[in-house]
Design an enzyme around this catalytic site. Sequence first.
Site, PDB file in Angstrom:
ATOM      1  N   HIS A   9       0.803  -1.218   0.000  1.00 49.77           N
ATOM      2  CA  HIS A   9       0.000   0.000   0.000  1.00 49.77           C
ATOM      3  C   HIS A   9       0.837   1.270   0.000  1.00 49.77           C
ATOM      4  O   HIS A   9       0.280   2.364  -0.164  1.00 49.77           O
ATOM      5  CB  HIS A   9      -1.009  -0.037   1.143  1.00 49.77           C
ATOM      6  CG  HIS A   9      -2.061  -1.078   0.910  1.00 49.77           C
ATOM      7  ND1 HIS A   9      -2.868  -1.076  -0.216  1.00 49.77           N
ATOM      8  CD2 HIS A   9      -2.418  -2.180   1.616  1.00 49.77           C
ATOM      9  CE1 HIS A   9      -3.676  -2.126  -0.184  1.00 49.77           C
ATOM     10  NE2 HIS A   9      -3.414  -2.802   0.908  1.00 49.77           N
ATOM     11  N   HIS A  42       2.907  -8.234  -3.111  1.00 50.21           N
ATOM     12  CA  HIS A  42       1.992  -9.046  -3.917  1.00 50.21           C
ATOM     13  C   HIS A  42       1.955  -8.466  -5.319  1.00 50.21           C
ATOM     14  O   HIS A  42       1.391  -7.399  -5.543  1.00 50.21           O
ATOM     15  CB  HIS A  42       0.599  -9.049  -3.287  1.00 50.21           C
ATOM     16  CG  HIS A  42      -0.392  -9.915  -3.990  1.00 50.21           C
ATOM     17  ND1 HIS A  42      -1.679 -10.097  -3.525  1.00 50.21           N
ATOM     18  CD2 HIS A  42      -0.315 -10.661  -5.134  1.00 50.21           C
ATOM     19  CE1 HIS A  42      -2.337 -10.899  -4.349  1.00 50.21           C
ATOM     20  NE2 HIS A  42      -1.522 -11.240  -5.337  1.00 50.21           N
ATOM     21  N   ARG A  44       0.241  -8.506  -8.372  1.00 47.57           N
ATOM     22  CA  ARG A  44      -1.041  -8.965  -8.890  1.00 47.57           C
ATOM     23  C   ARG A  44      -1.060  -8.910 -10.408  1.00 47.57           C
ATOM     24  O   ARG A  44      -0.310  -8.162 -11.051  1.00 47.57           O
ATOM     25  CB  ARG A  44      -2.176  -8.111  -8.324  1.00 47.57           C
ATOM     26  CG  ARG A  44      -2.346  -8.217  -6.815  1.00 47.57           C
ATOM     27  CD  ARG A  44      -3.523  -7.379  -6.364  1.00 47.57           C
ATOM     28  NE  ARG A  44      -4.764  -7.947  -6.852  1.00 47.57           N
ATOM     29  CZ  ARG A  44      -5.644  -8.615  -6.082  1.00 47.57           C
ATOM     30  NH1 ARG A  44      -5.404  -8.808  -4.804  1.00 47.57           N
ATOM     31  NH2 ARG A  44      -6.748  -9.085  -6.598  1.00 47.57           N
ATOM     32  N   GLU A  69       4.209 -12.643  -2.883  1.00 48.96           N
ATOM     33  CA  GLU A  69       2.862 -13.211  -2.960  1.00 48.96           C
ATOM     34  C   GLU A  69       2.425 -13.177  -4.415  1.00 48.96           C
ATOM     35  O   GLU A  69       2.606 -12.165  -5.105  1.00 48.96           O
ATOM     36  CB  GLU A  69       1.880 -12.409  -2.108  1.00 48.96           C
ATOM     37  CG  GLU A  69       2.096 -12.554  -0.622  1.00 48.96           C
ATOM     38  CD  GLU A  69       0.987 -11.887   0.180  1.00 48.96           C
ATOM     39  OE1 GLU A  69       0.224 -11.097  -0.405  1.00 48.96           O
ATOM     40  OE2 GLU A  69       0.898 -12.158   1.389  1.00 48.96           O
ATOM     41  N   THR A 100      -7.197 -10.013  -0.772  1.00 44.76           N
ATOM     42  CA  THR A 100      -7.415 -11.467  -0.811  1.00 44.76           C
ATOM     43  C   THR A 100      -8.517 -11.852   0.156  1.00 44.76           C
ATOM     44  O   THR A 100      -8.479 -11.498   1.338  1.00 44.76           O
ATOM     45  CB  THR A 100      -6.107 -12.194  -0.447  1.00 44.76           C
ATOM     46  OG1 THR A 100      -5.071 -11.735  -1.321  1.00 44.76           O
ATOM     47  CG2 THR A 100      -6.277 -13.691  -0.612  1.00 44.76           C
ATOM     48  N   GLU A 150       0.820 -20.436   5.407  1.00 42.22           N
ATOM     49  CA  GLU A 150       0.384 -19.193   6.043  1.00 42.22           C
ATOM     50  C   GLU A 150      -1.102 -19.334   6.348  1.00 42.22           C
ATOM     51  O   GLU A 150      -1.925 -19.458   5.437  1.00 42.22           O
ATOM     52  CB  GLU A 150       0.620 -17.981   5.143  1.00 42.22           C
ATOM     53  CG  GLU A 150       0.152 -16.691   5.803  1.00 42.22           C
ATOM     54  CD  GLU A 150       0.481 -15.433   5.025  1.00 42.22           C
ATOM     55  OE1 GLU A 150      -0.090 -14.369   5.359  1.00 42.22           O
ATOM     56  OE2 GLU A 150       1.304 -15.510   4.086  1.00 42.22           O
ATOM     57  N   HIS A 190      -3.463 -11.749   7.592  1.00 42.08           N
ATOM     58  CA  HIS A 190      -4.650 -11.186   6.959  1.00 42.08           C
ATOM     59  C   HIS A 190      -5.566 -10.581   8.020  1.00 42.08           C
ATOM     60  O   HIS A 190      -6.085 -11.271   8.888  1.00 42.08           O
ATOM     61  CB  HIS A 190      -5.447 -12.181   6.130  1.00 42.08           C
ATOM     62  CG  HIS A 190      -6.357 -11.490   5.141  1.00 42.08           C
ATOM     63  ND1 HIS A 190      -5.890 -10.876   4.007  1.00 42.08           N
ATOM     64  CD2 HIS A 190      -7.691 -11.263   5.153  1.00 42.08           C
ATOM     65  CE1 HIS A 190      -6.902 -10.325   3.342  1.00 42.08           C
ATOM     66  NE2 HIS A 190      -7.996 -10.542   4.022  1.00 42.08           N
TER      67      HIS A 190
END
Length: 239
Positions: A9, A42, A44, A69, A100, A150, A190
């Site tokens: 982020h 991550h 994506r 990720e 996710t 995880e 998460h």
Amino acid sequence: MRLSVNIDHIATLRNARNEFDPDPVEAALIAEKSGAAGIVCHLREDRRHIRDLDLERLRQAVTTKLDLEMAMTQEMQEIALKTKPELVTLVPEKREELTTEGGFDITRHYKTLAEFIKPLNDASIAVSIFIEPEQKSIDLAKKAGADIVELHTGIYSLKKTDDEREKELEKIRHAALFANTLGLSVVAGHGLNYRNAASFSRIMQIEEVSIGHAIIARAAFTGLEAAVKEMLQLLRREA
């Protein structure tokens, strides 16, 4: 307990203006300096935050552990084999999701998963699978060739009462213990934040937690160094 910091982020904020700041690599270096045991990003399919160049620069800069990720696709496998992070974490991915939404459907994808993991293992890249805290999923992860699981803590993070949280925490504890008996390392992540993460330090089988959004959000007010150190203090307080 170790802490890995997800810096996605930071890239989200940068991409809002499509400029250069803030720099995810600079964030990773600050997190490492502040005590993080690893950096998570991550990549994506839609490149909504971390981009390919970010990953390349992170690989050059990160000295602790780089955890990539990614979805289980041919494109991502090729990127991982080229970049060679210390760890790959396989996660489910849908274009329309904000983040996710749950664990990897390992039962459905088991045969493909086992074939997908082998080249990564052969390249000495450790493989983690983001799964629900269930024995069947853990068992299949081990059989597919994973080194780490995880455990998805999103359900725990949404519980409203202490009793509900403790019940879900106990489920996670049993899952972590089972994974350890199979020889798997266990991490968790998460939805963890400054209100709910400390309890995980009581689960000795969980070696590490992965936290991103909460730390980056706190950093907007305190600075990233202080945000990482505060989380580490919380994780160690319960031990």
